[in-house]
Design a protein around this motif. Structure first.
Motif, PDB file in Angstrom:
ATOM      1  N   ILE A 139      71.921  81.197  16.482  1.00  8.45           N
ATOM      2  CA  ILE A 139      71.258  80.888  17.748  1.00  8.45           C
ATOM      3  C   ILE A 139      71.414  79.402  18.023  1.00  8.45           C
ATOM      4  CG2 ILE A 139      69.589  82.769  17.610  1.00  8.45           C
ATOM      5  CD1 ILE A 139      67.550  80.767  16.514  1.00  8.45           C
ATOM      6  N   SER A 140      71.337  79.022  19.277  1.00  2.78           N
ATOM      7  CA  SER A 140      71.524  77.624  19.649  1.00  2.78           C
ATOM      8  C   SER A 140      70.345  76.770  19.192  1.00  2.78           C
ATOM      9  CB  SER A 140      71.674  77.497  21.169  1.00  2.78           C
ATOM     10  OG  SER A 140      70.465  77.857  21.813  1.00  2.78           O
ATOM     11  N   GLU A 141      70.596  75.475  19.059  1.00  2.00           N
ATOM     12  CA  GLU A 141      69.528  74.558  18.643  1.00  2.00           C
ATOM     13  C   GLU A 141      68.395  74.535  19.662  1.00  2.00           C
ATOM     14  OE1 GLU A 141      68.959  70.003  16.963  1.00  2.00           O
ATOM     15  OE2 GLU A 141      70.881  70.600  17.862  1.00  2.00           O
ATOM     16  N   LYS A 142      68.757  74.593  20.945  1.00  2.00           N
ATOM     17  CA  LYS A 142      67.738  74.579  22.000  1.00  2.00           C
ATOM     18  C   LYS A 142      66.809  75.776  21.864  1.00  2.00           C
ATOM     19  CE  LYS A 142      67.152  74.518  27.027  1.00  2.00           C
ATOM     20  NZ  LYS A 142      67.859  74.511  28.340  1.00  2.00           N
ATOM     21  N   LEU A 143      67.379  76.947  21.632  1.00  4.86           N
ATOM     22  CA  LEU A 143      66.558  78.149  21.482  1.00  4.86           C
ATOM     23  C   LEU A 143      65.759  78.100  20.184  1.00  4.86           C
ATOM     24  CD1 LEU A 143      65.647  80.884  22.474  1.00  4.86           C
ATOM     25  CD2 LEU A 143      67.671  81.900  21.431  1.00  4.86           C
ATOM     26  N   PHE A 144      66.350  77.581  19.128  1.00  2.89           N
ATOM     27  CA  PHE A 144      65.652  77.435  17.851  1.00  2.89           C
ATOM     28  C   PHE A 144      64.374  76.624  18.030  1.00  2.89           C
ATOM     29  CE2 PHE A 144      65.408  74.707  13.886  1.00  2.89           C
ATOM     30  CZ  PHE A 144      64.817  75.670  13.087  1.00  2.89           C
ATOM     31  N   GLN A 145      64.482  75.503  18.725  1.00  2.00           N
ATOM     32  CA  GLN A 145      63.300  74.673  18.968  1.00  2.00           C
ATOM     33  C   GLN A 145      62.288  75.393  19.848  1.00  2.00           C
ATOM     34  OE1 GLN A 145      62.804  72.024  17.308  1.00  2.00           O
ATOM     35  NE2 GLN A 145      64.877  71.711  16.491  1.00  2.00           N
ATOM     36  N   SER A 146      62.780  76.155  20.804  1.00  2.00           N
ATOM     37  CA  SER A 146      61.891  76.901  21.691  1.00  2.00           C
ATOM     38  C   SER A 146      61.138  77.985  20.920  1.00  2.00           C
ATOM     39  CB  SER A 146      62.709  77.542  22.820  1.00  2.00           C
ATOM     40  OG  SER A 146      61.888  78.342  23.647  1.00  2.00           O
ATOM     41  N   ILE A 147      61.825  78.653  20.018  1.00  2.23           N
ATOM     42  CA  ILE A 147      61.181  79.689  19.203  1.00  2.23           C
ATOM     43  C   ILE A 147      60.077  79.081  18.349  1.00  2.23           C
ATOM     44  CG2 ILE A 147      61.527  81.274  17.268  1.00  2.23           C
ATOM     45  CD1 ILE A 147      64.327  81.834  18.403  1.00  2.23           C
ATOM     46  N   LYS A 148      60.355  77.942  17.726  1.00  2.00           N
ATOM     47  CA  LYS A 148      59.345  77.294  16.883  1.00  2.00           C
ATOM     48  C   LYS A 148      58.100  76.933  17.698  1.00  2.00           C
ATOM     49  CE  LYS A 148      61.768  73.945  14.983  1.00  2.00           C
ATOM     50  NZ  LYS A 148      62.012  72.806  14.068  1.00  2.00           N
ATOM     51  N   ARG A 149      58.314  76.374  18.884  1.00  2.00           N
ATOM     52  CA  ARG A 149      57.170  76.013  19.734  1.00  2.00           C
ATOM     53  C   ARG A 149      56.388  77.251  20.155  1.00  2.00           C
ATOM     54  NH1 ARG A 149      61.062  72.554  22.016  1.00  2.00           N
ATOM     55  NH2 ARG A 149      61.392  74.036  23.733  1.00  2.00           N
ATOM     56  N   SER A 150      57.111  78.282  20.544  1.00  2.00           N
ATOM     57  CA  SER A 150      56.460  79.502  21.033  1.00  2.00           C
ATOM     58  C   SER A 150      55.649  80.184  19.942  1.00  2.00           C
ATOM     59  CB  SER A 150      57.515  80.468  21.579  1.00  2.00           C
ATOM     60  OG  SER A 150      58.182  79.914  22.699  1.00  2.00           O
ATOM     61  N   LEU A 151      56.197  80.243  18.736  1.00  2.00           N
ATOM     62  CA  LEU A 151      55.470  80.883  17.640  1.00  2.00           C
ATOM     63  C   LEU A 151      54.227  80.089  17.267  1.00  2.00           C
ATOM     64  CD1 LEU A 151      58.312  82.217  15.290  1.00  2.00           C
ATOM     65  CD2 LEU A 151      57.090  83.372  17.144  1.00  2.00           C
ATOM     66  N   HIS A 152      54.325  78.775  17.329  1.00  2.00           N
ATOM     67  CA  HIS A 152      53.145  77.945  17.068  1.00  2.00           C
ATOM     68  C   HIS A 152      52.052  78.241  18.089  1.00  2.00           C
ATOM     69  CE1 HIS A 152      51.290  73.642  16.728  1.00  2.00           C
ATOM     70  NE2 HIS A 152      50.527  74.557  16.165  1.00  2.00           N
TER      71      HIS A 152
END
Length: 289
Positions: free
Chosen positions: A97-110
């Motif tokens: 997965i892209s880095e942008k989506l990776f960061q988005s997933i981390k924020r969303s799960l938090h």
């Protein structure tokens, strides 16, 4: 079609498997059981990409979905999260997965986890998935979960300790737990961090007349990481087991122990084991995880 994919090993999936899974996830009229299967399969590293990961994240964040499929979607994201955290984004061959989506997933799960209106079971699954890429907020959350009187929270906390440093005392305490699942996760964590203080307990596991198979496998791995020089003495007898799975695990562990000891004598030895161009530090990370 989704049931056929479920019954096949991922490496035999057709080229359009990812699209099939995505279509089922998006289909409002699909059977609930089919969408649940699609959520589970969508996280497989054979098919996961930004589009599938976004669909899974959307399900996880949708209050109109059931807790069952939301939890499944969250856990399905785990392999991509973990690989992104370990491998980074420099090598295109390693990017799921892209880095942008990776960061988005981390924020969303938090954000999802911090919503205490969500069910406890779902929040535990969120924590289980999100910890694959540890963040600052995890430390306090895991400590709070461990201090809970709820064994389900304690269990997920000890699971998380396999990914987060700084919980040596809690891991050692959990090795003595009467809850078999907590005990198992503690052995995994002790092995992952090569926790020397856990050695007496790990060694005692092999003296038991009856050993849970999963616990045995975790203990075998822990032996290799904590004291590879004693692996032959502690687990060598397992190559004579009547269980082929145990024999295979013992042989693999003994080979890894030998490789680790060789690397300690010759720091360049890891380079001979590395087929993917990782540095010694990268190999250490892989062994730990």
């Amino acid at each position: 079609m989704i049931k056929k994919l479920y019954d096949m090993p991922p490496w035999d999936w057709p080229e359009d498997a990812g699209k099939t899974i995505l279509d089922v996830l998006h289909a409002e009229n699909a059977e609930a059981s089919d969408r649940l299967l699609a959520a589970e399969l969508g996280g497989d590293t054979v098919v996961i990409n930004d589009e599938l990961a976004e669909a899974l994240l959307a399900i996880a964040g949708n209050n109109n979905e059931t807790d069952e499929i939301r939890s499944t979607a969250v856990i399905a994201l785990s392999p991509a999260i973990e690989m992104a955290d370990i491998q980074g984004f420099d090598d295109e061959d390693d990017i799921l997965i892209s880095e942008k989506l990776f960061q988005s997933i981390k924020r969303s799960l938090h954000q999802l986890f911090m919503n205490e209106e969500l069910s406890k079971d779902f929040r535990r699954r969120i924590l289980e998935a999100s910890v694959r890429a540890t963040q600052d907020w995890h430390q306090d959350v895991v400590q709070k979960a461990y201090n809970s009187v709820d064994e389900a929270w304690q269990l997920i906390a000890v699971f998380c300790m396999c990914y987060i440093r700084g919980f040596d005392d809690q891991i050692l305490e959990s090795l003595e737990s009467r809850h078999p699942d907590i005990q198992y996760q503690a052995v995994c964590a002790a092995g992952n961090w090569a926790l020397e203080a856990a050695w007496p307990y790990i060694a005692d596991i092999f003296k038991s007349a009856e050993i849970d198979k999963d616990l045995l496998f975790a203990a075998i791995e822990a032996v290799v990481n904590i004291r590879p020089e004693e692996a032959s003495y502690v687990i060598g007898h397992l190559i004579d087991s009547d269980d082929q799975d145990i024999v295979d695990a013992a042989f693999e562990a003994l080979s890894m122990a030998e490789a680790i000891m060789e690397s300690e004598d010759d720091p360049g030895a890891y380079d001979e084991l590395d087929d993917n161009g990782e540095t010694d530090e990268d190999i250490d990370d892989i062994i730990r995880h």
